[in-house]
Motif scaffolding. Structure first.
Motif, short mmCIF file in Angstrom:
data_model
loop_
_atom_site.label_atom_id
_atom_site.label_comp_id
_atom_site.label_asym_id
_atom_site.label_seq_id
_atom_site.Cartn_x
_atom_site.Cartn_y
_atom_site.Cartn_z
N ASP A 37 -9.18 13.14 6.74
CA ASP A 37 -8.00 11.85 7.11
C ASP A 37 -7.86 11.29 6.15
O ASP A 37 -8.56 10.54 4.76
N GLN A 38 -6.94 9.48 7.32
CA GLN A 38 -6.24 8.98 6.07
C GLN A 38 -6.63 7.56 6.96
O GLN A 38 -6.63 7.84 8.30
N CYS A 39 -6.74 6.58 6.17
CA CYS A 39 -6.26 4.94 6.85
C CYS A 39 -5.82 4.26 5.62
O CYS A 39 -5.87 4.88 4.60
N ARG A 40 -5.98 3.14 5.96
CA ARG A 40 -5.13 2.07 4.98
C ARG A 40 -5.86 1.20 3.93
O ARG A 40 -6.97 0.54 4.23
N ALA A 41 -5.17 1.52 2.68
CA ALA A 41 -5.80 0.93 1.74
C ALA A 41 -5.20 0.36 0.35
O ALA A 41 -3.47 0.62 0.78
N GLY A 42 -5.41 -0.48 -0.15
CA GLY A 42 -4.98 -1.26 -1.59
C GLY A 42 -5.43 -1.18 -2.41
O GLY A 42 -6.81 -1.81 -2.63
N VAL A 43 -4.98 -1.82 -3.59
CA VAL A 43 -5.95 -2.04 -5.19
C VAL A 43 -5.62 -3.14 -5.17
O VAL A 43 -4.55 -3.68 -4.83
N LEU A 44 -6.70 -3.65 -5.46
CA LEU A 44 -6.49 -5.31 -5.81
C LEU A 44 -5.81 -6.10 -6.59
O LEU A 44 -5.79 -5.53 -7.75
N ASP A 45 -4.93 -7.15 -6.41
CA ASP A 45 -3.49 -7.10 -6.82
C ASP A 45 -3.07 -6.38 -7.25
O ASP A 45 -1.97 -6.37 -8.04
#
Length: 238
Positions: A37-45
């Protein structure tokens, strides 16, 4: 948590990252995701994309992260905020980060209780934690710059002009002043005082550094109410 915000120390190799304990709990208990499964993510800065659960072993979750787009644009607004009550400060920092404010100074004022500057809530780690919560809420990755100015006059006289930079400077202050402008374009610095407002000396000193007093209706608002109301009135959110 609308965004899994990945920190540099969580990086394994290539596109693989390890979630921390709080993120693992959220993925399992709230999102109820399984491997694949997947979800929304991001890397700090860094960039925003999605995280696909690569493996779940015991209490450890590894994800495959793929960047898709840059974070939302920041709000072109600097916030000069008289240090509020400790409990209110937590909520205000979350709100400020959620709104996209990237430069914040917490400054002293005559009406700020001296005990506020001694509260454990001003520890750098706790302040950072609240800003990160705001980023997760708003699906943003750019961490705001936060400074403390426990001495009002030295900061205003020696550092304010450099910190604020170009652009209009507005002072939210009750009284017989012009109404606050709406939907401003370009850089802006907004100064919000303590509950009860700035003192005449503080208003005069800020005015000497380019701030113009404006009223925001006839009601006296709590700071936690005034901040989002003022920002929403002044600027169009990105």
């Amino acid at each position: 948590m609308n965004l899994l915000l990945l920190h540099p120390e969580q990086h394994l190799e290539g596109p693989f990252w390890r979630l921390d304990a709080r993120q693992c709990e959220h993925v399992r208990q709230v999102l109820k995701l399984s491997e694949g499964d997947q979800c929304r993510a991001g890397v700090l800065d860094g960039e925003i994309g999605f995280a696909r659960l690569d493996s779940i072993k015991n209490n450890e979750i590894t994800v495959f992260f793929k960047a898709v787009s840059p974070p939302p644009p920041p709000l072109d607004l600097n916030l000069l905020l008289a240090l509020p009550r400790p409990k209110m400060l937590k909520r205000l920092l979350v709100d400020a980060a959620s709104l996209g404010i990237k430069r914040i100074v917490l400054i002293n004022s005559w009406k700020v209780d001296k005990s506020y500057w001694r509260t454990p809530n001003l520890k750098a780690g706790l302040l950072r934690e609240k800003l990160l919560l705001g980023l997760e809420q708003a699906m943003d990755t750019r961490l705001p710059e936060l400074r403390l100015a426990p001495r009002f006059r030295p900061f205003v006289e020696d550092e304010l002009d450099t910190w604020a930079g170009p652009g209009e400077r507005l002072l939210a202050h009750p009284g017989d002043h012009a109404d606050l402008p709406h939907q401003q374009e370009g850089p802006l610095t907004l100064a919000i005082g303590p509950e009860g407002g700035w003192t005449p000396f503080e208003v005069e000193l800020l005015a000497g550094h380019g701030f113009h007093c404006h009223r925001f209706g006839t009601r006296i608002l709590r700071v936690e109410t005034a901040l989002p109301a003022l920002v929403g009135s002044l600027m169009r959110l990105p």
